[in-house]
Motif scaffolding. Structure first.
Motif, PDB file in Angstrom:
ATOM      1  N   ILE A 165       0.821  -1.210   0.000  1.00 36.49           N
ATOM      2  CA  ILE A 165       0.000   0.000   0.000  1.00 36.49           C
ATOM      3  C   ILE A 165       0.857   1.263   0.000  1.00 36.49           C
ATOM      4  O   ILE A 165       0.497   2.264  -0.646  1.00 36.49           O
ATOM      5  CB  ILE A 165      -0.973  -0.028   1.202  1.00 36.49           C
ATOM      6  N   ARG A 166       1.981   1.229   0.696  1.00 32.42           N
ATOM      7  CA  ARG A 166       2.866   2.403   0.680  1.00 32.42           C
ATOM      8  C   ARG A 166       3.354   2.687  -0.731  1.00 32.42           C
ATOM      9  O   ARG A 166       3.512   3.844  -1.129  1.00 32.42           O
ATOM     10  CB  ARG A 166       4.055   2.182   1.619  1.00 32.42           C
ATOM     11  N   THR A 167       3.586   1.641  -1.496  1.00 30.99           N
ATOM     12  CA  THR A 167       4.030   1.812  -2.879  1.00 30.99           C
ATOM     13  C   THR A 167       2.863   2.181  -3.789  1.00 30.99           C
ATOM     14  O   THR A 167       3.001   3.033  -4.668  1.00 30.99           O
ATOM     15  CB  THR A 167       4.679   0.504  -3.375  1.00 30.99           C
ATOM     16  N   SER A 168       1.722   1.529  -3.565  1.00 30.56           N
ATOM     17  CA  SER A 168       0.550   1.713  -4.424  1.00 30.56           C
ATOM     18  C   SER A 168      -0.685   1.897  -3.548  1.00 30.56           C
ATOM     19  O   SER A 168      -1.354   0.920  -3.197  1.00 30.56           O
ATOM     20  CB  SER A 168       0.376   0.507  -5.351  1.00 30.56           C
ATOM     21  N   PRO A 169      -0.997   3.123  -3.172  1.00 24.20           N
ATOM     22  CA  PRO A 169      -2.112   3.378  -2.248  1.00 24.20           C
ATOM     23  C   PRO A 169      -3.456   2.850  -2.742  1.00 24.20           C
ATOM     24  O   PRO A 169      -4.354   2.606  -1.931  1.00 24.20           O
ATOM     25  CB  PRO A 169      -2.124   4.910  -2.137  1.00 24.20           C
ATOM     26  N   ASP A 170      -3.607   2.677  -4.040  1.00 21.56           N
ATOM     27  CA  ASP A 170      -4.877   2.189  -4.584  1.00 21.56           C
ATOM     28  C   ASP A 170      -4.987   0.666  -4.557  1.00 21.56           C
ATOM     29  O   ASP A 170      -6.006   0.120  -4.989  1.00 21.56           O
ATOM     30  CB  ASP A 170      -5.047   2.653  -6.036  1.00 21.56           C
ATOM     31  N   ALA A 171      -3.968  -0.026  -4.056  1.00 18.47           N
ATOM     32  CA  ALA A 171      -3.950  -1.492  -4.128  1.00 18.47           C
ATOM     33  C   ALA A 171      -5.192  -2.136  -3.509  1.00 18.47           C
ATOM     34  O   ALA A 171      -5.756  -3.070  -4.099  1.00 18.47           O
ATOM     35  CB  ALA A 171      -2.678  -2.044  -3.485  1.00 18.47           C
ATOM     36  N   PRO A 172      -5.688  -1.699  -2.333  1.00 16.94           N
ATOM     37  CA  PRO A 172      -6.901  -2.340  -1.801  1.00 16.94           C
ATOM     38  C   PRO A 172      -8.113  -2.156  -2.712  1.00 16.94           C
ATOM     39  O   PRO A 172      -8.903  -3.091  -2.888  1.00 16.94           O
ATOM     40  CB  PRO A 172      -7.104  -1.634  -0.454  1.00 16.94           C
ATOM     41  N   ALA A 173      -8.267  -0.975  -3.306  1.00 13.27           N
ATOM     42  CA  ALA A 173      -9.402  -0.736  -4.202  1.00 13.27           C
ATOM     43  C   ALA A 173      -9.303  -1.606  -5.444  1.00 13.27           C
ATOM     44  O   ALA A 173     -10.301  -2.177  -5.901  1.00 13.27           O
ATOM     45  CB  ALA A 173      -9.462   0.740  -4.591  1.00 13.27           C
ATOM     46  N   VAL A 174      -8.098  -1.739  -6.002  1.00 11.30           N
ATOM     47  CA  VAL A 174      -7.916  -2.574  -7.189  1.00 11.30           C
ATOM     48  C   VAL A 174      -8.134  -4.047  -6.836  1.00 11.30           C
ATOM     49  O   VAL A 174      -8.716  -4.800  -7.619  1.00 11.30           O
ATOM     50  CB  VAL A 174      -6.533  -2.345  -7.813  1.00 11.30           C
ATOM     51  N   ALA A 175      -7.676  -4.463  -5.645  1.00 10.16           N
ATOM     52  CA  ALA A 175      -7.912  -5.847  -5.215  1.00 10.16           C
ATOM     53  C   ALA A 175      -9.406  -6.134  -5.137  1.00 10.16           C
ATOM     54  O   ALA A 175      -9.867  -7.203  -5.567  1.00 10.16           O
ATOM     55  CB  ALA A 175      -7.253  -6.092  -3.859  1.00 10.16           C
ATOM     56  N   ARG A 227       6.653   1.971  -9.023  1.00  5.46           N
ATOM     57  CA  ARG A 227       5.569   1.267  -8.330  1.00  5.46           C
ATOM     58  C   ARG A 227       5.662  -0.232  -8.580  1.00  5.46           C
ATOM     59  O   ARG A 227       5.438  -1.034  -7.677  1.00  5.46           O
ATOM     60  CB  ARG A 227       4.221   1.819  -8.781  1.00  5.46           C
ATOM     61  N   VAL A 228       5.980  -0.606  -9.804  1.00 12.97           N
ATOM     62  CA  VAL A 228       6.174  -2.024 -10.108  1.00 12.97           C
ATOM     63  C   VAL A 228       7.310  -2.584  -9.252  1.00 12.97           C
ATOM     64  O   VAL A 228       7.176  -3.654  -8.636  1.00 12.97           O
ATOM     65  CB  VAL A 228       6.473  -2.223 -11.604  1.00 12.97           C
ATOM     66  N   ASP A 229       8.405  -1.864  -9.200  1.00 15.69           N
ATOM     67  CA  ASP A 229       9.553  -2.326  -8.405  1.00 15.69           C
ATOM     68  C   ASP A 229       9.193  -2.402  -6.927  1.00 15.69           C
ATOM     69  O   ASP A 229       9.589  -3.342  -6.219  1.00 15.69           O
ATOM     70  CB  ASP A 229      10.742  -1.387  -8.610  1.00 15.69           C
ATOM     71  N   GLY A 230       8.437  -1.404  -6.443  1.00 16.54           N
ATOM     72  CA  GLY A 230       8.081  -1.387  -5.028  1.00 16.54           C
ATOM     73  C   GLY A 230       7.174  -2.542  -4.648  1.00 16.54           C
ATOM     74  O   GLY A 230       7.376  -3.189  -3.609  1.00 16.54           O
ATOM     75  N   MET A 231       6.169  -2.828  -5.482  1.00 17.14           N
ATOM     76  CA  MET A 231       5.269  -3.940  -5.182  1.00 17.14           C
ATOM     77  C   MET A 231       5.983  -5.276  -5.309  1.00 17.14           C
ATOM     78  O   MET A 231       5.755  -6.196  -4.523  1.00 17.14           O
ATOM     79  CB  MET A 231       4.058  -3.899  -6.100  1.00 17.14           C
ATOM     80  N   THR A 232       6.857  -5.379  -6.301  1.00 14.22           N
ATOM     81  CA  THR A 232       7.626  -6.618  -6.465  1.00 14.22           C
ATOM     82  C   THR A 232       8.475  -6.879  -5.229  1.00 14.22           C
ATOM     83  O   THR A 232       8.525  -8.001  -4.706  1.00 14.22           O
ATOM     84  CB  THR A 232       8.514  -6.524  -7.717  1.00 14.22           C
ATOM     85  N   ALA A 233       9.142  -5.835  -4.731  1.00 11.04           N
ATOM     86  CA  ALA A 233       9.977  -5.977  -3.535  1.00 11.04           C
ATOM     87  C   ALA A 233       9.131  -6.339  -2.316  1.00 11.04           C
ATOM     88  O   ALA A 233       9.538  -7.148  -1.478  1.00 11.04           O
ATOM     89  CB  ALA A 233      10.751  -4.687  -3.283  1.00 11.04           C
ATOM     90  N   ALA A 234       7.932  -5.751  -2.208  1.00 12.89           N
ATOM     91  CA  ALA A 234       7.067  -6.042  -1.066  1.00 12.89           C
ATOM     92  C   ALA A 234       6.668  -7.516  -1.046  1.00 12.89           C
ATOM     93  O   ALA A 234       6.721  -8.173   0.002  1.00 12.89           O
ATOM     94  CB  ALA A 234       5.825  -5.147  -1.113  1.00 12.89           C
ATOM     95  N   TYR A 235       6.291  -8.063  -2.194  1.00 11.90           N
ATOM     96  CA  TYR A 235       5.880  -9.469  -2.245  1.00 11.90           C
ATOM     97  C   TYR A 235       7.053 -10.415  -2.028  1.00 11.90           C
ATOM     98  O   TYR A 235       6.858 -11.539  -1.545  1.00 11.90           O
ATOM     99  CB  TYR A 235       5.174  -9.778  -3.566  1.00 11.90           C
TER     100      TYR A 235
END
Length: 284
Positions: free
Chosen positions: A40-50, A202-210
């Motif tokens: 979410i820190r990388t992509s604040p819209d992630a919960p809405a998209v999920a 954002r792609v890099d941030g989410m990839t690192a988070a997972y």
């Protein structure tokens, strides 16, 4: 409550539990929350998209069941959805056909234990990994007495792969394996995170988070995702953001900027030279 024989691991974030957190469920641990918050820190819209991805899966599966009269649905990589405040694939399908059989598969031990605790018996969730389709299509659970007269894989099925293939190294092999195993007239529902029109940071941030958890996510360009439908007949409206997917164009929600997930539905055609699948045959 756990299931004997399952080794439950709560030391690493699970993609199923992270997804449950993003969807507003309660079946997650602190390590899952930490990973979800990093996303979410990388992509604040992630919960809405999920949430939109989750609604897409149910909407598309229900449409396929109603449109083509298919009576059996396989939801592969289902995750933990019983406590999510949204209608699951199973609920959406049963809203249009209460007698349709919806069967889920997952390889996450926590998902399986959770499902079996809630639903004794075969539990509605069988062990299966999309990377090993033999585990799914030859699963002994399919011969359970409660399923014996309700699952017939020689007939068309709807297969749901919602937010699953971006955790797979070779999704084209999965799609090819489904073509080999499914009956003509079957429909596959796919959604996938895309790097197209998404900021590299954002792609890099989410990839690192997972990568902090047990699964790595792989963002792919839209062209690569669209190619997964090779050998299938892409159904209207084609591939689009999950917030916009509906055959009649009436479902129109906001497309977010920080992360994009695209979805599509495709039908397995008859082999060349064989008779075409009619709606009546599918419904019989």
């Amino acid at each position: 409550m756990t299931t004997p024989g399952l080794a439950l691991d709560f030391t690493q974030a699970s993609r199923a539990r992270v997804y449950n957190y993003l969807l507003g469920g309660k079946s997650w641990t602190e390590v899952d929350r930490e990973t979800a918050q990093a996303v979410i820190r990388t992509s604040p819209d992630a919960p809405a998209v999920a949430r939109e991805n989750f609604k897409f899966a149910g909407r598309a599966a229900a449409w396929a069941v109603a449109e083509f009269g298919i009576r059996q649905v396989l939801d592969i990589g289902v995750g933990i959805v019983d406590d999510v405040p949204l209608d699951s694939v199973e609920i959406c399908v049963h809203n249009v056909d209460p007698d349709a059989m919806v069967l889920a598969f997952d390889h996450d031990e926590v998902v399986l234990a959770h499902a079996r605790a809630l639903r004794p018996g075969y539990g509605g969730v069988l062990q299966g990994d999309v990377r090993d389709l033999d585990m799914i299509f030859d699963n002994p659970g399919l011969r359970h007495p409660d399923l014996a007269d309700r699952i017939d894989l020689s007939r068309p099925a709807v297969v749901v792969l919602a937010a699953v293939l971006h955790f797979v190294d070779d999704p084209a092999a999965v799609m090819a394996g489904l073509r080999e195993r499914l009956a003509p007239g079957s429909v596959v529902i796919v959604s996938h995170a895309t790097s197209s029109h998404t900021g590299e940071e954002r792609v890099d941030g989410m990839t690192a988070a997972y990568e902090r958890g047990s699964s790595s996510i792989i963002f792919r360009e839209e062209e690569a995702i669209a190619s997964l439908a090779d050998g299938w007949d892409l159904l209207p409206p084609g591939m689009t953001d999950v917030q916009l997917w509906s055959p009649d164009g009436t479902y129109q929600e906001e497309v977010y900027e920080t992360v994009r997930v695209v979805g599509m539905a495709a039908m397995l055609p008859q082999a060349p030279g064989s008779e075409e699948v009619s709606h009546a045959a599918l419904a019989s």
